[in-house]
Scaffold this active site. Structure first.
Site, PDB file in Angstrom:
ATOM      1  N   ASP A 431      99.026 160.078  42.675  1.00  0.00           N
ATOM      2  CA  ASP A 431      98.212 159.445  42.615  1.00  0.00           C
ATOM      3  C   ASP A 431      96.871 160.332  42.741  1.00  0.00           C
ATOM      4  O   ASP A 431      97.132 161.555  42.785  1.00  0.00           O
ATOM      5  CB  ASP A 431      98.076 158.311  43.497  1.00  0.00           C
ATOM      6  CG  ASP A 431      97.412 156.871  43.148  1.00  0.00           C
ATOM      7  OD1 ASP A 431      96.322 157.152  42.692  1.00  0.00           O
ATOM      8  OD2 ASP A 431      97.907 155.840  43.498  1.00  0.00           O
ATOM      9  N   ASP A 544      93.716 155.029  35.470  1.00  0.00           N
ATOM     10  CA  ASP A 544      93.473 153.854  36.352  1.00  0.00           C
ATOM     11  C   ASP A 544      91.989 153.650  36.269  1.00  0.00           C
ATOM     12  O   ASP A 544      91.096 154.350  35.899  1.00  0.00           O
ATOM     13  CB  ASP A 544      94.102 153.906  37.607  1.00  0.00           C
ATOM     14  CG  ASP A 544      94.131 152.877  38.627  1.00  0.00           C
ATOM     15  OD1 ASP A 544      93.784 151.959  38.301  1.00  0.00           O
ATOM     16  OD2 ASP A 544      94.550 153.092  40.012  1.00  0.00           O
ATOM     17  N   ASP A 619      96.997 145.625  40.967  1.00  0.00           N
ATOM     18  CA  ASP A 619      97.312 145.858  42.437  1.00  0.00           C
ATOM     19  C   ASP A 619      98.057 144.510  43.114  1.00  0.00           C
ATOM     20  O   ASP A 619      97.192 143.723  43.551  1.00  0.00           O
ATOM     21  CB  ASP A 619      96.003 146.202  42.888  1.00  0.00           C
ATOM     22  CG  ASP A 619      95.701 147.643  42.634  1.00  0.00           C
ATOM     23  OD1 ASP A 619      96.323 148.275  42.097  1.00  0.00           O
ATOM     24  OD2 ASP A 619      94.324 147.844  42.844  1.00  0.00           O
TER      25      ASP A 619
END
Length: 944
Positions: A431, A544, A619
């Site tokens: 990430d 993202d 999420d």
């Protein structure tokens, strides 16, 4: 800046685990939605002007006039190949061009001729070709009806809700006084000479005035707040073009079930919206979204499917602006008893669903897909926007992710843990913390100092990595990517002409204008190995935050009056994520010289995103309801072309109990994209951290996934070829069975696997509906046989994953599970042959190299497997294909068979041999051991 941002995030995000609904608009807070929704069904002000009709070989054009304001629109009607009708409506003479969505359609759709069947002063009837299909254009009020025989399939503007806000000049008070004086004098002149006036000429003058977009005093007095500027919380939208929204209603006689328009955290069957907000399509970064409501989420696909036992149709509303969809039904709220009472009393009311689409800007451009079956609709939509990209085989394996793995040693340790606990995986993910200060295309110089060494360690185990590359770029004069984008003028601009900037993970960030082809080409070039330092062939990409997410923007996204060249952000908003993924996928293809298939995961998406990779549901949270909702969310995406869907296993927010984590692995193992992911603030949750018993259960779920990889891969090849979803609702395969129409706690993988995951805490059993009156279904674990068209109660333990193979199918599996899918490349196949009630079965076997585009050159093995008259055979489906494999058939399991006296193998060269077999009389299963023929060869196996 970074400490300030962390503090701001802690205040905004840390105070609660639930979405702050006040950050996101309702319809009443969205001025155009409120205006449009205030219009009630009634007689439409629009009238068709038949004298303007023109018919060519490719289209019909016809002007419409709004009798209230005399503004004229241009209707274009196309009959497209494949049983599709296209309807476009735009202003006849707009003040400036209105946005028409580019790059979503894969080509200009080929047309077929329309012909006039009849015409009078009330309208015109046009032929749509096959099966007595026709379009009736009614004049006053304007209305379109699409019919087949005596049946109305769909009506447009039947409720009079067509509304088209024309572009106009904004007038100040002084100019209105002058205009009013001139208009008053002119009115007096016209009254004096009324006896000589030409009514048609007056109408033309009024229409011309309207088409010059001159607002009248009366219009201004009626103007509502929000037409020329709008404020939400502390954010202002300048609306330089004024009101520009559009709306059109569709009526679907005989329909009670509609599906699609993702992304929403809701049931598969769409609900009516009469007593609440419409479904919203507006890509947003929604922090831990709520379930079972119509709020917008990360992606938007403006496609709806309508289904009843006789027909499936589809509506594709090609508009990238903020969109709201209202749904109403004349049977909404009626109980089963109420419907039965109507039937007994002879009620003649036909069920009907009415749908209204409302968009903030652009034009009306709608594709009506007339089926008649769901698979026809899938094919029709695929002919417009393309099919699911054919992913690398490894991407169908298991993915291990969290925000964040700390450093290279952490990656090495996690990788070694999978080997220690004998759990296969293919991808480990990094990430945002892997970068140098949230500068994408870089590595943290201390934590990831030698990325190639890390990647090479994965190569040696035939594993891969995904690293995040987000589209917000840190404003930093020492950052190469920022400097290049700024010097080339590639950033989106604010309304005043400067570079648009907002807050995101790096702090102050710019946003590249991915709507520009030259910007996308430059972005793609940044993935070249000599540009993206430290990257290698086994590094793939995750996009993202590409809604785009702007932490300090309105609704956590970009201001609508930001500028993309000639267009406002309001016009293109829902396209942004698609363009980011498009450019990234192109970059991964180009870096290999066009040889290797890309893998790109995106959070934001639009129609056509299926061409570029995978999506996930964003999420979510470690809650049982979030596990349940992953099923209808992915089913909805599959229905509109996006098959490569999954949810964060275990939930992104919060910490799952061991039971929830196990059940989520068991569910995720049977969903297309299989990735575990977790928030930075959650405890570590690698699969071996919950005790030996739970580790064993998770291991078994992941290993089941790997045994089915040949079937998954085959289904994705089929999706790539046809547009049909990999994970699909039961009604797609059983369209005449009303019991399947609202089922969304179980699903099919292709035609032949039915999965009913356990999604209730503490469950001791589940009830699965097994469809098909003539079908038989076999439990894949026990081979127990069950008849179709029944609700089957299944007792479950923590190890149970209720999965059934359809009788009449043959499924290839690889039962030798290794550390990754690449390690299994040359391993043998086991064929599971499940016989139907007539003793028949068929299936397919597809094999290629698993990672290149060489399948486009027919470098593959594609074979038909069939069992009939006690003979199992393998036949080449594509004789001019060319590919070889080292894999062989090591076992054949025939389920639902009687005991043979002997089993013989005959190969293509004519050699015959007798094979060993076992027979389990309790389950009627014949297991043929070690037949040994090459998986790409012709052969027959006979049970005598």
């Amino acid at each position: 800046m970074a400490p300030v941002l962390v503090l701001w995030l802690a205040v905004c995000l840390g105070a609660t685990w639930a979405v702050d609904r006040g950050n996101f608009k309702t319809c009443d807070q969205s001025a155009f939605c409120k205006r449009q929704r205030a219009l009630k069904p009634g007689e439409s002000p629009y009238r068709a002007l038949l004298e303007t009709m023109e018919l060519t070989n490719t289209r019909l054009t016809l002007q419409l006039i709004n009798d209230n304001n005399k503004v004229r629109l241009l209707l274009e009607l196309y009959r497209l190949q494949g049983n599709i009708t296209r309807v476009k409506i735009n202003e006849l003479k707009p003040l400036k061009p209105r946005y028409e969505v580019p790059d979503v359609l894969i080509r200009d759709p080929p047309t077929e001729p329309l012909s006039v069947l009849s015409q009078d002063e009330n309208g015109v009837v046009l032929s749509l070709g096959a099966e007595s299909q026709r379009v009736i254009v009614s004049v006053r009020p304007f209305r379109l009806d699409i019919m087949e025989g005596h049946d109305v399939l769909m009506s447009l503007n039947s409720r009079g809700l067509l509304a088209f806000e024309h572009l106009r000049m904004r007038k100040d008070t002084f100019s209105y006084k002058v205009t009013s004086t001139v208009a008053s004098v002119w009115d007096n002149v016209k009254r004096v000479f009324s006896s000589q006036a030409d009514p048609e000429a007056e109408n033309k003058e009024e229409a011309d005035a309207a088409n010059q977009a001159e607002t009248t005093k009366e219009e201004e007095e009626k103007a509502e707040e929000g037409m020329w500027e709008e404020t939400f919380k502390s954010h202002s939208d300048s609306k330089p073009n004024g009101p520009s929204s559009i709306s059109l209603d569709f009526s679907l006689p005989g329909v009670e079930h509609v599906y699609g328009i993702p992304e929403h955290a809701d049931d598969l069957k769409l609900k009516t919206t009469d007593n609440g907000d419409p479904y919203r399509l507006y890509n947003l970064d929604v922090f831990q979204y709520e379930l079972y409501n119509p709020m917008a989420l990360y992606g938007a696909v403006p496609v709806m499917l309508a289904h009843n036992a006789q027909r499936t149709t589809g509506i594709f509303w090609l508009n990238a602006a903020e969109t709201w969809v209202d749904i109403s039904s004349n049977t909404a709220g009626k109980t089963v008893f109420g419907k039965m009472l109507d039937y007994v009393q002879g009620s003649s009311e036909i069920p009907q669903t009415d749908v209204r689409w409302i968009s903030e800007s652009g034009i009306i451009d709608v594709f009506i897909m007339l089926g008649p079956t769901a698979k026809h609709v899938f094919s029709q939509y695929a002919s417009l926007t393309g099919t699911q990209s054919f992913p690398p085989l490894a991407s169908l394996g298991y993915h291990q992710c969290r925000w964040n793995y700390n450093d290279q040693e952490d990656v090495r340790s996690v990788d070694a843990g999978f080997d220690e606990y004998d759990i296969p995986y293919d991808f480990i993910w990094l990430d945002i913390e892997h970068t140098d200060g949230k500068r994408y295309f870089t590595w943290d110089p201390h934590k990831f100092a030698t990325p190639k060494e890390m990647l090479q360690g994965l190569v040696e185990k035939r594993r891969k990595m995904v690293a995040i590359v987000d589209p917000h770029i840190k404003v930093d004069s020492n950052y190469k990517i920022h400097n290049e984008i700024r010097s080339r003028g590639f950033y989106i601009k604010n309304k005043d002409g400067g570079d648009y900037e907002g807050w995101c993970w790096p702090g102050n960030a710019g946003y590249p204008d991915f709507t520009r082809a030259d910007m996308r080409a430059w972005w793609a070039s940044m993935f070249a190995y000599d540009q993206y330092e430290g990257s290698m062939e086994n590094l793939y990409t995750w996009n993202d935050m590409n809604e785009p997410s702007v932490f300090n923007g309105p609704e956590v996204t970009m201001h609508k009056d930001a500028v993309h060249g000639a267009w406002e952000h309001r016009d293109v908003h829902n396209l942004y994520g698609l363009y980011v993924q498009m450019a990234t996928a192109d970059g991964l293809v180009q870096r290999s010289g066009g040889v290797e298939r890309p893998f790109v995961l995106t959070r934001a998406f639009f129609a056509g995103s299926q061409r570029y990779g995978a999506v996930w549901t964003g999420d979510n949270a470690a809650e049982w309801d979030h596990l349940k909702i992953s099923i209808p969310m992915c089913l909805s995406l599959g229905l509109v072309g996006i098959s490569f869907c999954g949810a964060d296993v275990g939930g992104f927010f919060k910490s799952p109990s061991p039971e929830l984590l196990v059940r989520w692995y068991q569910t995720g193992a049977y969903q297309p994209f299989f990735r575990a992911h977790a928030h930075l603030d959650t405890p570590r949750r690698e699969p071996w951290l919950f005790g030996p018993e739970n580790t064993a259960l998770i291991r078994e779920a992941v290993r089941q996934r790997y045994t089915f990889l040949p079937y998954w891969y085959q289904q994705f090849y089929h999706a790539y070829r046809t547009g049909e979803p990999v994970m699909r609702p039961l009604w797609v395969e059983y369209p005449q069975d009303p019991a399947t129409f609202a089922v969304d706690d179980e699903f099919l993988i292709g035609q032949n696997l039915l999965v009913h995951p356990v999604t209730e805490e503490g469950s001791r059993g589940v009830t699965a509906y097994l469809p098909g009156k003539e079908e038989v279904w076999f439990d894949i674990h026990t081979f127990q046989k069950h008849n179709g068209a029944q609700n089957l109660y299944i007792p479950v333990t923590m190890s149970s994953i209720p999965v059934f193979q359809r009788g009449g199918s043959i499924i290839p599996r690889k039962m030798r599970v290794r550390r990754s899918s690449s390690c299994m490349e040359h391993d043998p196949y086991t064929l599971f042959v499940a016989l139907n009630a007539r003793g028949l079965a068929e299936g397919e076997l597809y094999i290629d190299d698993g990672h290149t585009f060489n399948y486009e050159k027919k470098e593959f093995i594609y074979r038909r497997l069939s069992f009939s008259n006690h003979v199992l055979s393998s036949v080449n489906l594509v004789p001019d294909s060319h590919f070889t494999t080292n894999s062989w058939i090591e076992r054949i399991v025939i389920i639902g068979s009687s005991k043979p006296a002997k089993v013989t193998l005959k190969t293509a060269d004519g050699n015959e041999s007798q094979l060993e077999f076992d027979f389990d009389a309790s389950m009627s299963v014949v297991t043929v051991r070690k037949p040994g023929m090459n998986a790409g060869a012709d052969w027959t196996v006979t049970l005598q």
